[in-house]
Design a protein around this motif. Structure first.
Motif, short mmCIF file in Angstrom:
data_model
loop_
_atom_site.label_atom_id
_atom_site.label_comp_id
_atom_site.label_asym_id
_atom_site.label_seq_id
_atom_site.Cartn_x
_atom_site.Cartn_y
_atom_site.Cartn_z
N GLY A 628 0.78 -1.23 0.00
CA GLY A 628 0.00 0.00 0.00
C GLY A 628 0.80 1.27 0.00
N ASN A 629 2.08 1.22 -0.34
CA ASN A 629 2.93 2.40 -0.31
C ASN A 629 2.94 3.11 -1.67
N LYS A 630 3.25 4.40 -1.63
CA LYS A 630 3.33 5.20 -2.85
C LYS A 630 4.77 5.66 -3.03
N THR A 665 2.47 1.49 -5.42
CA THR A 665 2.52 2.21 -6.70
C THR A 665 3.91 2.78 -6.90
N PHE A 666 4.33 2.84 -8.16
CA PHE A 666 5.68 3.28 -8.51
C PHE A 666 5.59 4.33 -9.61
N HIS A 667 6.19 5.50 -9.38
CA HIS A 667 6.21 6.55 -10.38
C HIS A 667 7.65 7.05 -10.51
N ALA A 668 8.14 7.05 -11.75
CA ALA A 668 9.52 7.41 -12.06
C ALA A 668 10.50 6.50 -11.33
N ILE A 669 10.13 5.24 -11.20
CA ILE A 669 10.99 4.21 -10.66
C ILE A 669 11.29 3.24 -11.80
N THR A 670 12.54 3.11 -12.19
CA THR A 670 12.89 2.32 -13.38
C THR A 670 12.50 0.87 -13.20
N THR A 671 12.84 0.27 -12.07
CA THR A 671 12.55 -1.14 -11.83
C THR A 671 11.75 -1.28 -10.55
N PRO A 672 10.45 -1.44 -10.65
CA PRO A 672 9.65 -1.68 -9.45
C PRO A 672 9.91 -3.09 -8.92
N CYS A 673 9.41 -3.39 -7.75
CA CYS A 673 9.63 -4.71 -7.15
C CYS A 673 8.31 -5.27 -6.64
N TYR A 674 8.21 -6.62 -6.71
CA TYR A 674 6.99 -7.31 -6.31
C TYR A 674 7.34 -8.68 -5.74
N ASN A 675 6.60 -9.10 -4.79
CA ASN A 675 6.64 -10.49 -4.35
C ASN A 675 5.29 -10.82 -3.72
N PRO A 676 4.47 -11.66 -4.40
CA PRO A 676 4.81 -12.42 -5.61
C PRO A 676 4.92 -11.52 -6.84
N LEU A 677 5.72 -12.01 -7.82
CA LEU A 677 5.95 -11.30 -9.08
C LEU A 677 5.21 -12.04 -10.20
N GLN A 678 4.36 -11.31 -10.89
CA GLN A 678 3.65 -11.90 -12.03
C GLN A 678 4.33 -11.47 -13.32
N ILE A 679 4.67 -12.49 -14.14
CA ILE A 679 5.36 -12.25 -15.41
C ILE A 679 4.51 -12.82 -16.54
N ASP A 680 4.17 -12.00 -17.50
CA ASP A 680 3.52 -12.48 -18.73
C ASP A 680 4.62 -12.71 -19.76
N TYR A 681 4.88 -14.01 -20.02
CA TYR A 681 6.03 -14.37 -20.84
C TYR A 681 5.57 -14.91 -22.20
N THR A 682 6.26 -14.49 -23.26
CA THR A 682 5.97 -14.97 -24.62
C THR A 682 7.18 -15.74 -25.16
N GLN A 683 6.95 -17.00 -25.53
CA GLN A 683 7.98 -17.82 -26.19
C GLN A 683 7.66 -17.84 -27.68
N SER A 684 8.47 -17.16 -28.47
CA SER A 684 8.16 -16.97 -29.90
C SER A 684 8.51 -18.20 -30.74
N SER A 685 9.55 -18.92 -30.35
CA SER A 685 9.94 -20.11 -31.12
C SER A 685 9.86 -21.33 -30.24
N ALA A 686 9.52 -22.43 -30.83
CA ALA A 686 9.31 -23.65 -30.05
C ALA A 686 10.60 -24.07 -29.37
N SER A 687 10.50 -24.42 -28.11
CA SER A 687 11.66 -24.87 -27.35
C SER A 687 11.19 -25.76 -26.21
N ASN A 688 12.04 -26.73 -25.83
CA ASN A 688 11.75 -27.58 -24.67
C ASN A 688 11.95 -26.81 -23.36
#
Length: 760
Positions: A628-630, A665-688
């Motif tokens: 809840g911090n700003k 909330t983060f304003h003018a902070i280059t790298t915010p931090c989270y835990n838990p961290l949610q990542i939306d990841y895209t794998q463009s080419s097939a890989s194991n």
């Protein structure tokens, strides 16, 4: 006032015609010779000037005439003795009114003036009138000041000079003329009427006590003069001071009915001394619980050692309050810190003791300790001269062995450090105008529930509030304003600190602090810091920012809520831990940082708001909530809000639990931090193997250690676009920096996945 009228007291002696056997030729005491049937005395019934009168031949060098009746001497009463006399023949004598001062036993009270002014008879037949006044107090016109010891007197006159002459004496009159000194209807008593002298030398203690007893609820007046009180005096009735008093340091004046500082200022004529004597009474009397300064500004020229002022107590544990006033500091060298450098030995097996301290006698209690391996705001709690040991307020993190230590004793306006214990003390609505000379308050080395509220600390030189031991246990600091003189100094060069604490359960609430080096040092557990606004910015471009709050224990168990952190940071260290290296326990744990505003401007990009600084190896986070911090930066971005200061050691990110960083909330902070961290990841080419980088977004550079969820957000398919409905397994802590998550599939696939990972 006239006691003859109001109380029926008989002062007037009988006329000579009544009987000469009540008129003595001696002192008037029982058994002394009378003029009845005396050869040299006779009653004359018809004198042309007097009517009936006493004719007396002078046969002795001092011919006495005394009324044998006991004329009462009452406190506050003034009697005028009047005699009319004329010479008839023979040698012309001198004449004076005289008396005999008697105890209740009839014995003479020694050392008193018992005669009035002497007048010479120069002409036969000339009527001369003499008057003299006798009373208890040294009032104007009083010829015989008898004080409060005499119970009664025998009054008359003396004939002195040559013998042989004959005089005639009219009837002697004794009148109560107290009304000449006092109003007819008065609501006060005067200490002079009870024997007070007011010469600055004579002890007037008994007279003051007698006036208090006689007042019976009326006001006591202390008129012009300087009254010395050699003993303690308590007034149970109101007192009005026109004159001033002096007292020994260890004696106290208690004003039960007007116990406030203005009355003491009137009594002592010096503001600084008046405060000391009022405080002395505050702790030596049970009839009042607070000292009202009456809105007065007290000029303070030197530190006030409150234990020395009280003189009679080493500890105090009843509620007492100082309120409603202002201390204004002046002077110079009296406020210069004392500095002592001594060699000493430290052994971490006895983590709060320095041994073999050279010149230990000169090391003052309450001095700040500095040397290699010594944490911030470590103080001398006590010392033992015989064993050459010093007890420290906290352990030292890396000072094993023998070295030189510097002990710096700051000077405080109110210094409680001489007491062993002060509990339940309250300072309310008081302003400390330190004028860049003095520090504010130094607590006792032990105590509970010291409360400072609604106070202003203006430009303290070094410290506003300091605890040199456990005297801050349960301390409350509420709604105070702290203003430093270092606003124009770069933040990193400042020396002033608003509050430092060592014990548990401190509450710091709704305060405001401007441009100190640090606002608050927390050296105990279970603190609550809420609603405060502290700002520590400067005019430097890309400036540095110092810690506003330093938490100096790893297991801090603290709540930091609803504060406004302005151009400052929170620094969490373990520099007060007895063993800096982790050897068991909770490590960095139990800190809640919720619903605060963090704002800065014109700062270096690597400056952070949340800093953990381990002082030993093996530490990790086992309990941290940041919600809840700003977080915001003005006039340039910050890299991130969190970092580990590795000056001494790093955190072990392969361990940790109970870390929650979300809803911020983060304003003018280059790298915010989270835990838990949610990542939306895209794998463009097939890989194991899908390699998912956490992008350093886990708090404090944490590693992905737990996967909470894997949710496909698009079709998972092979390179030939054939759908795959199986799920991968996850490997955490991958990559050279252990900051990657690898998803392992049974076949090479591509697609999009929402991943929720944790560092704990």
């Amino acid at each position: 006032m006239n006691k003859a009228i109001t109380d029926g007291v008989l002062f007037m002696p009988p006329a000579f015609e009544s009987n000469l056997n009540v008129w003595s030729s001696g002192n008037g005491t029982s058994g002394s010779d009378t003029y009845q049937n005396a050869m040299n005395a006779a009653f004359v019934p018809s004198d042309q000037d007097f009517g009936g009168c006493l004719e007396l031949q002078k046969t002795a060098t001092t011919q006495k005439v005394r009324y044998m009746g006991q004329t009462p001497m009452l406190p506050g009463c003034y009697l005028q003795i009047t005699v009319r006399i004329k010479a008839v023949s023979g040698a012309l004598p001198s004449v004076r009114i005289a008396g005999y001062a008697a105890y209740g036993s009839g014995n003479n009270v020694p050392g008193l003036v018992e005669i009035g002014p002497e007048v010479a008879l120069t002409n036969y037949g000339e009527v001369v009138e003499l008057r003299a006044i006798v009373g208890t107090g040294a009032r104007g016109g009083v010829d015989m000041v008898w004080g409060s010891d005499p119970v009664y007197g025998h009054f008359g006159l003396d004939l002195v000079g040559a013998t042989g002459g004959i005089v005639r004496i009219d009837d002697i009159e004794i009148e109560d003329i107290t009304g000449a000194y006092l109003r007819d209807m008065m609501d006060w008593v005067d200490v002079r009427d009870y024997g007070a002298i007011g010469d600055g030398v004579t002890d007037d203690s008994e007279a003051f006590a007698a006036a208090n007893s006689a007042a019976n609820g009326r006001e006591v007046l202390v008129p012009d003069g300087t009254y010395h009180l050699a003993n303690s005096v308590t007034f149970t009735t109101p007192v009005r001071f026109q004159g001033t008093i002096t007292m020994p340091t260890d004696k106290y004046l208690t004003l039960n009915r007007n116990f406030h500082l203005p009355a003491y200022i009137e009594a002592f004529g010096n503001e600084e001394l008046a405060f000391k004597k009022a405080f002395q009474s505050l702790l030596n009397n049970s009839d009042h619980e607070s000292l009202d300064m009456g809105g007065r500004r007290i000029t303070v020229t030197e530190p006030i050692d409150l234990r020395e002022v009280v003189a009679t107590k080493n500890s105090y544990a009843q509620r007492r309050v100082i309120r409603n006033g202002q201390f204004y500091v002046t002077g110079d060298t009296a406020w210069t810190p004392d500095t002592v450098t001594s060699q000493a030995t430290y052994d971490s097996d006895d983590p709060r003791t320095l041994t073999n301290v050279v010149n230990v006698a000169n090391v003052p209690v309450g001095a700040r300790v500095s040397a290699n391996g010594v944490g911030r705001e470590i103080y001398v709690e006590s010392k033992n001269i015989s064993t050459q040991e010093i007890r420290l307020s906290q352990p030292l993190y890396d000072a094993e062995g023998t070295q030189n230590y510097t002990f710096t004793r700051f000077k405080y306006v109110l210094d409680f450090s001489g007491f062993d214990t002060i509990s339940l003390f309250n300072i309310s609505d008081v302003e400390f105008l330190c004028n860049s000379l003095a520090s504010g308050i130094l607590l006792a080395t032990s105590g509970v529930a010291f409360h400072i509220r609604d106070c202003f600390f203006n430009r303290p030189k070094h410290r506003a509030i300091t605890s040199p031991g456990s005297g801050c246990q349960g301390m409350l600091v509420d709604r105070c304003n702290f203003i430093t003189a270092e606003g124009g100094t770069p933040a990193q060069d400042r020396i002033s600190i608003a509050i430092s604490t060592n014990a548990n359960d401190v509450k710091v609430r709704n305060n405001r602090a401007s441009q100190f080096r640090h606002f608050l040092i927390i050296g105990g557990m279970n603190a609550v810091v809420t609603g405060n606004h502290f700002f520590q910015g400067d005019g430097e471009d890309a400036g540095l920012r110092t810690a506003g709050v330093i938490m100096a224990l790893s297991h801090i168990s603290m709540t930091f809520d609803s504060n406004y952190v302005d151009n400052a940071s929170l620094e969490w260290t373990n520099e007060y831990d007895a063993t800096p290296d982790f050897g068991g326990g909770y490590s960095f744990s139990a800190l809640s940082v919720t619903d605060n505003v963090f704002l800065s401007g014109d700062v270096a990009p690597w400056v952070a708001y949340l800093v953990i600084k381990p002082h030993g190896q093996g530490h990790y986070i086992t309990g941290l909530t940041v919600t809840g911090n700003k977080f915001r930066s003005l006039h340039g971005s910050m890299d991130r809000v969190d970092r580990v200061d590795t000056s001494f050691a790093d955190l072990d990110m392969s361990k940790g639990k109970h870390v929650l960083v979300e809803g911020n909330t983060f304003h003018a902070i280059t790298t915010p931090c989270y835990n838990p961290l949610q990542i939306d990841y895209t794998q463009s080419s097939a890989s194991n193997t899908w390699v998912i980088d956490t992008e350093n977004k886990l708090p404090f550079g944490g590693q992905p250690r737990t996967v909470e969820s894997l949710v496909p957000i698009s079709k998972i398919e092979t390179s030939g676009n054939t759908g795959v409905f199986s799920m991968p397994y996850a490997r955490t802590g991958q990559g050279t920096a252990n900051d990657e998550l690898h998803l392992k599939w049974e076949t090479a696939v591509k697609g999009e996945m929402s991943v929720r990972v944790r560092m704990d």
